[in-house]
Every structure is written in structure tokens, then in C-alpha cells.
Design a protein around this motif. Structure first.
Motif, PDB file in Angstrom:
ATOM      1  N   GLY A   1       0.947  -1.144   0.011  1.00 50.82           N
ATOM      2  CA  GLY A   1       0.088   0.144   0.106  1.00 50.82           C
ATOM      3  C   GLY A   1       0.811   1.266  -0.185  1.00 50.82           C
ATOM      4  N   GLY A   2       0.408   2.379   0.603  1.00 54.17           N
ATOM      5  CA  GLY A   2       1.080   3.508   0.552  1.00 54.17           C
ATOM      6  C   GLY A   2       0.867   4.638  -0.682  1.00 54.17           C
ATOM      7  N   GLY A   3      -0.171   4.366  -1.251  1.00 55.81           N
ATOM      8  CA  GLY A   3      -0.449   5.310  -2.559  1.00 55.81           C
ATOM      9  C   GLY A   3      -1.152   6.868  -2.020  1.00 55.81           C
ATOM     10  N   ASP A   4      -1.146   7.080  -0.644  1.00 53.96           N
ATOM     11  CA  ASP A   4      -1.674   8.224  -0.092  1.00 53.96           C
ATOM     12  C   ASP A   4      -0.413   9.332   0.000  1.00 53.96           C
ATOM     13  N   VAL A   5       0.073   9.597  -1.024  1.00 56.78           N
ATOM     14  CA  VAL A   5       1.173  10.526  -1.566  1.00 56.78           C
ATOM     15  C   VAL A   5       0.777  12.011  -2.378  1.00 56.78           C
ATOM     16  N   GLY A   6       1.076  12.870  -1.966  1.00 51.05           N
ATOM     17  CA  GLY A   6       0.838  14.005  -2.764  1.00 51.05           C
ATOM     18  C   GLY A   6       1.078  15.372  -2.228  1.00 51.05           C
ATOM     19  N   VAL A   7       0.681  16.324  -2.849  1.00 52.54           N
ATOM     20  CA  VAL A   7       0.853  17.735  -2.533  1.00 52.54           C
ATOM     21  C   VAL A   7      -0.669  18.309  -2.068  1.00 52.54           C
ATOM     22  N   TYR A   8      -0.798  19.067  -1.031  1.00 55.01           N
ATOM     23  CA  TYR A   8      -1.876  19.700  -0.710  1.00 55.01           C
ATOM     24  C   TYR A   8      -1.712  21.257  -0.717  1.00 55.01           C
ATOM     25  N   HIS A   9      -2.579  21.793  -1.472  1.00 52.86           N
ATOM     26  CA  HIS A   9      -2.519  23.282  -1.720  1.00 52.86           C
ATOM     27  C   HIS A   9      -3.116  24.055  -0.539  1.00 52.86           C
ATOM     28  N   MET A  10      -2.643  24.927   0.339  1.00 57.52           N
ATOM     29  CA  MET A  10      -3.570  25.547   1.345  1.00 57.52           C
ATOM     30  C   MET A  10      -4.215  26.413   0.836  1.00 57.52           C
ATOM     31  N   ALA A  11      -4.226  27.010  -0.213  1.00 54.42           N
ATOM     32  CA  ALA A  11      -4.866  28.219  -0.783  1.00 54.42           C
ATOM     33  C   ALA A  11      -6.049  27.814  -1.062  1.00 54.42           C
ATOM     34  N   ASP A  12      -6.497  26.681  -1.686  1.00 58.04           N
ATOM     35  CA  ASP A  12      -7.814  26.211  -2.200  1.00 58.04           C
ATOM     36  C   ASP A  12      -7.922  24.639  -1.750  1.00 58.04           C
ATOM     37  N   GLY A  13      -7.195  24.229  -0.958  1.00 63.90           N
ATOM     38  CA  GLY A  13      -7.663  22.558  -0.449  1.00 63.90           C
ATOM     39  C   GLY A  13      -7.153  21.511  -1.643  1.00 63.90           C
ATOM     40  N   ARG A  14      -6.847  21.931  -2.636  1.00 67.59           N
ATOM     41  CA  ARG A  14      -6.675  20.803  -3.913  1.00 67.59           C
ATOM     42  C   ARG A  14      -5.436  19.979  -3.468  1.00 67.59           C
ATOM     43  N   ILE A  15      -5.694  18.726  -3.930  1.00 68.15           N
ATOM     44  CA  ILE A  15      -4.527  17.705  -3.824  1.00 68.15           C
ATOM     45  C   ILE A  15      -4.359  17.125  -5.152  1.00 68.15           C
ATOM     46  N   GLU A  16      -2.763  17.257  -5.500  1.00 67.12           N
ATOM     47  CA  GLU A  16      -2.173  16.730  -6.715  1.00 67.12           C
ATOM     48  C   GLU A  16      -1.269  15.651  -6.467  1.00 67.12           C
ATOM     49  N   SER A  17      -1.086  14.635  -7.400  1.00 63.24           N
ATOM     50  CA  SER A  17       0.029  13.814  -6.989  1.00 63.24           C
ATOM     51  C   SER A  17       1.076  14.361  -7.395  1.00 63.24           C
ATOM     52  N   VAL A  18       2.262  13.777  -6.616  1.00 67.46           N
ATOM     53  CA  VAL A  18       3.681  14.045  -6.839  1.00 67.46           C
ATOM     54  C   VAL A  18       4.208  13.379  -8.190  1.00 67.46           C
ATOM     55  N   PHE A  19       3.715  12.118  -8.316  1.00 66.42           N
ATOM     56  CA  PHE A  19       4.227  11.308  -9.406  1.00 66.42           C
ATOM     57  C   PHE A  19       3.125  10.387  -9.679  1.00 66.42           C
ATOM     58  N   ASP A  20       3.183   9.446 -10.879  1.00 67.25           N
ATOM     59  CA  ASP A  20       2.296   8.420 -11.044  1.00 67.25           C
ATOM     60  C   ASP A  20       3.073   7.103 -11.355  1.00 67.25           C
TER      61      ASP A  20
END
Length: 393
Positions: A348-367
Motif C-alpha cells: 500500500g502507501g498510495g496516499d502521497v501528494g501535494v496539498y495546496h493550502m490556498a484552495d484545498g486542492r490535492i495533486e499527485s507528486v508522481f504516477d
């Protein structure tokens, strides 16, 4: 005509002298086999002093037997590139990171050491038998439930600084040691579960965040006659600040007079949910940030990290200036829960990403599927300078 792989040592030595960052050194190693081998002779002394320009993400260990001596690193610099580097010291070791170092635990003897993944410097630490919760699962050597979760240093120089200590959270315990100590020293005095620890360099105090965001402190550098015990510093006024539940939290030094507490919220899936197959049992949904003033004892909610970027996971929580490859006002996170993945055959361990404080958006670091747990999780390596160390392995 001489090819790149046939360049003489004196020319490689000149090239190495032009390197400015760890990332440059990594690229140097990856040119070809002969350049990689040359680093053990012509470049070793030079690269000891190189700082890291940006954090790197070290992936989980590969499950292929032919590749056990290497780890894949994701560099935020250079537009986001992946490099594979030799790291046999971490094979079948549980790893966490702090100050650019790995703290590893051996498979059989609960043998701990510090490993620098770029210089391969190793510093032996005491075994972990001081922790009462320690046990060994003979079917799966992973230590479920009572595993090593956090490590921090009191300074960046393990060998020449007399005030240097390593502090770790192991399950429900905290301990610290110095290189050369025969055992770990326990720290007591908190209630509930342990979330995170940070050593405040300006205050020269260890701070601990536990259940409901309660923060404790103690001095572990000065000699003490009795047991080391934490003192309750503050209770987090969550309801007043719009955070009624603190299910997981991180703690960072935030300037010379403050602490930053980052609260992580997760959404838990049901097994029949489409998202379950990709992420496993849960997925991070939101972060909230709160600042505690060490001088005035006041809490406040922070909607922005300013120009800073925060990194959390199985690493000591840290912040750096954003810009270029690192986006400011963002939280870079990796998965830092072991237990939910025991029953998943592919890890497991797919919960990896970047959280943007400005709008709460989450994007992946890599695929990539490289992020799954197979003994050691993916983690961030903090920017750090390598000290001058004799007898490097």
C-alpha cells in the motif's frame, strides 16, 4: 577518440569540483558505470560538503530480488526526475529519515544505525531492547503496531557536536541516545498516543505532540540526575479554532518563538469503493495548520504557510522556502500508517501528494507504483549538508 566512459581520473576530478548540490552528484553517478565507480576515489572528499538544493523522495524497496541493492529517488529539481542509486545498507531495513540521514532497524536483532544515503556513512546506535513494546513477528519481520515512527536530531553533526542526540518514537515510547551510548534513555510523562516530535534549535528543547494536540516539552541535552520526564506545555483549544478532532498531527519549529502544528484528516473508504483499489483503506482529505506562540502561550489558526513548503510523513517534519521546483504554501505528504496495509498482498502507501493550502486542492507528486510499502515506506529526505567524516564506508 576518447568516450565519456574513458575520461581519465584527473578530468573526472575537475568535473566533480564543479558540482554544487547533491542533485549534481546524483546526475554525475548516473552518467555511466565508470563515473559511478570514480566517485569512490576522486570525488568522495568533494561531495562530502555538498548541500541539497531540494528535498528528495526515496521510494519503497523494490520487491524484485535482483534489484535489492538499489533505491529509486524522485528529485523535485530538474522538473521532477527519477534516479536509481545503490543503497544496500537499507536492504530489508525499516527506515525513517531526518536531516538527510536514514535511521534503520535491522531485521533480526533490532539493530539500529544512522546511514547517509549519498555518502554511505554509517553510525551505529544502541539496540532497541529498552522498549517494552518491542516484539518480533517471525512470519513477517515487519513490526506491526509498535513500529518506529519518527526520529529527530538535536543538531546536524552526529560526530563532532557534543550536544548531538538522536530522539525516536517507537510505538508508544520515546527514547534518545548519543553515538557510542550503550542503550537508549527513556522519556516519560505524556498521556495518550504519540504523533510527532521536534527539537527546537533556538529554544534547545524537545517538543512532543500527543492525543488531542496536547504539547509537551523537556530538555534532553543537559545532564540530569533523575529520569527524563516531559512537562505538559499546552492543551490545544481545538473547538475554539474549528478543529474538534485531532486524529493525526505533525509538529515543526516555526521561527525562533513558535511551533507549527499540522493536523491531517483522512477519508476512509469501504472495500467496495472504487477509490479503495487505488489508495487502500484511506485517502488524505485535508490539512489544517495552527501556530503556538512559545512566548505568549497563545494559539492561532493559520490559513497560509506564506512562502514556505512543509514536508510530512515518515520523516522528521520540516519546512523550506518554496519557489522553482517546490511550490510555496503547500504541504508535501507521504503515507505514514503501517497497520492498514497488512492484508493487502501488493502493499500500500498510495496516499502521497501535494496539498495546496490556498484552495484545498490535492495533486499527485508522481504516477508510479514504486510508492507501495514493501518493508520500508516512501519518505522525504530533508536538505542537509554532509559533515566531514573520516573513515567513510
Amino acid at each position: 577518440m576518447t568516450t565519456w566512459s574513458e575520461l581519465p581520473p584527473e578530468i573526472l576530478n575537475t568535473i566533480a569540483g564543479k558540482l554544487h548540490f547533491f542533485e549534481d552528484y546524483i546526475n554525475f553517478l548516473c552518467v555511466c558505470t565508470s563515473w559511478n565507480k570514480s566517485s569512490t576515489t576522486t570525488t568522495k572528499n568533494m561531495i562530502q560538503h555538498l548541500p541539497s538544493q531540494f528535498p528528495m523522495l526515496m521510494f519503497a524497496e523494490s520487491n524484485t530480488t535482483e534489484d535489492f541493492k538499489h533505491r529509486t529517488f524522485f528529485l523535485l529539481s530538474n522538473g521532477g526526475t527519477m534516479r536509481k542509486l545503490p543503497l544496500p545498507e537499507a536492504h530489508r531495513q525499516r527506515c525513517i529519515s531526518t536531516h538527510g540521514w536514514l535511521l534503520t532497524i535491522g531485521e533480526q536483532e533490532f539493530y539500529t544505525k544512522l546511514v547517509n544515503p549519498l555518502s554511505h556513512t554509517q553510525i551505529e546506535l544502541p539496540e532497541l531492547y529498552m522498549f517494552e513494546e518491542l516484539y518480533f513477528d517471525r512470519d513477517e519481520w515487519v513490526y506491526y503496531g509498535f513500529c518506529m515512527r519518527k526520529a529527530v536530531f538535536t543538531s546536524s553533526n552526529p560526530l563532532s557536536d557534543p550536544s548531538f542526540r538522536v530522539i525516536i518514537i517507537w510505538g508508544k515510547s520515546i527514547g534518545f541516545c548519543r553515538p557510542g551510548d550503550g542503550s537508549w534513555t527513556r522519556i516519560d510523562g505524556w498521556e495518550g498516543s504519540l504523533f510527532d516530535i521536534v527539537y527546537h534549535r533556538m529554544r534547545k528543547r524537545l517538543y512532543v505532540v500527543a492525543t488531542m494536540g496536547t504539547i509537551y516539552e523537556c530538555d534532553i541535552v543537559n545532564d540530569v540526575l533523575g529520569p527524563v520526564t516531559l512537562t505538559r506545555l499546552t492543551n490545544f483549544p481545538g473547538k475554539e479554532l474549528g478543529c474538534s478532532c485531532v486524529s493525526w498531527a505533525y509538529l515543526l519549529e516555526w521561527g525562533h518563538d513558535s511551533l507549527l502544528m499540522v493536523v491531517r484528516e483522512r477519508h476512509y473508504f469501504k472495500k467496495q469503493d472504487d477509490e479503495y483499489g487505488r489508495y487502500g483503506p484511506y485517502r488524505t482529505s485535508r490539512f489544517q495548520c495552527f501556530v503556538y506562540g512559545l512566548d505568549d502561550g497563545k494559539w492561532s489558526k493559520s490559513a497560509s504557510l506564506g512562502d514556505n513548503a512543509v514536508f510530512v510523513g515518515f520523516n522528521s517534519s520540516f519546512a523550506i522556502d518554496g519557489g522553482e521546483a517546490v511550490e510555496p504554501n503547500c504541504i508535501y505528504f507521504t503515507d505514514d500508517l503501517y497497520e492498514p496495509y497488512r492484508g493487502l498482498p501488493d502493499g500500500g502507501g498510495g496516499d502521497v501528494g501535494v496539498y495546496h493550502m490556498a484552495d484545498g486542492r490535492i495533486e499527485s507528486v508522481f504516477d508510479s507504483q514504486e510508492s507501495v510499502f514493501r518493508g520500508s515506506p516512501p519518505l522525504w529526505l530533508q536538505p542537509s549538508s554532509l559533515p566531514v567524516i573520516k573513515g567513510m564506508k
